[in-house]
Design an enzyme around this catalytic site. Sequence first.
Site, mmCIF file in Angstrom:
data_model
loop_
_atom_site.group_PDB
_atom_site.id
_atom_site.type_symbol
_atom_site.label_atom_id
_atom_site.label_comp_id
_atom_site.label_asym_id
_atom_site.label_seq_id
_atom_site.Cartn_x
_atom_site.Cartn_y
_atom_site.Cartn_z
ATOM 1 N N GLU A 94 -60.436 -11.780 -0.533
ATOM 2 C CA GLU A 94 -60.156 -11.892 0.902
ATOM 3 C C GLU A 94 -59.397 -10.679 1.423
ATOM 4 O O GLU A 94 -59.625 -10.232 2.555
ATOM 5 C CB GLU A 94 -59.378 -13.171 1.180
ATOM 6 N N ASP A 144 -67.326 -20.899 0.912
ATOM 7 C CA ASP A 144 -66.627 -21.614 -0.161
ATOM 8 C C ASP A 144 -67.171 -23.031 -0.264
ATOM 9 O O ASP A 144 -67.599 -23.629 0.742
ATOM 10 C CB ASP A 144 -65.129 -21.669 0.117
#
Length: 339
Positions: free
Chosen positions: A290, A198
């Site tokens: 996720e 990220d």
Amino acid sequence: MAVKEGLRAWKRIFWWLILLTVGFSGLLLYGVPTVRHLEVFIPMGTCPLARMSLLRDNFTDLHLWARPEVLTCTSWGAPIIWDGTFDPDVAQQEAKQQNLTIGLTVFAVGRYLEKYLARFLESAEQYFMVGQRVVYYVFTERPDAVPRPPLGPGRQLRVERVLRERRWQDVSMARMRTLHAALAGRLGREAHFVFCMDVDQHFSGAFGPETLADSVAQMHAWHYHWPRRLLPYERDARSAAALAPDEGDFYYHAALFGGKVEALRRLTAHCTRGQQQDRLRGLEARWHDESHLNKYFWLHKPAKVLSPEFCWSPEIGPRAEIRHPRLLWAPKEYAVVRG
């Protein structure tokens, strides 16, 4: 009569215990700081000495017994990498001998580009795979706005255009499909290993070849002490990402995962298929890509697990077992970047 009264008393105690457990769990789940500090008393477990002696690593010497206060191995025989459990010099030498190229992918879409990308890249140049050949892949809808920090020898920056999705959730979920395509293209041809990260975080310590393996998962900083039944897996049985209450090993963070190109192709294909199945059913997993990542790593165990030191949230506060964080989360300003 005495027996009945005794039963009533035990029932009251039982229900009070249930209420206290539910109340404590709720406070823990919603992050009340004073309660969060108590989770350090939840034991992580330890690695048996017999198992430690059997574990090997292709890049570094393992010293899993050097951290007896934390869990340093998994039940399926993969190491959990903590500061002090590896030799960084051996890892550097081994990676150079293998003449590796390591890819690092990051998505910088919308306001995430201006707010986070420059610091991410600058800190990566300082700490990520120093001395190794590295190719940064930045995925963005605005290639001309990507900052160009000075790069060291053998390090390159490539920018790939992606479409701007309507919702931030769609940006997150489209990532697996985009990565799968990139791994079949130039990225897959250039790199031997790839890390996917990220952008709203920055490197704060050496992140070297000791992290490399066929498949690498990151233990989530907010959940590594939690018992399995409290972990935020997808629980809707209709979802392709669903895990039953007795399933799951650790809760893994999608902000950092990696491995060899072919292993990542399998991971991204699985997550893409799962998201498509959910979409056809009118579903969306609780934590998007996720959730699907956690389902994949339950079915296909990672070869190496990185401890929370490798991707840490300063909001949690100091922890004795967190010695040298390698990545630090930026403050989550969702109202700004998702607006």
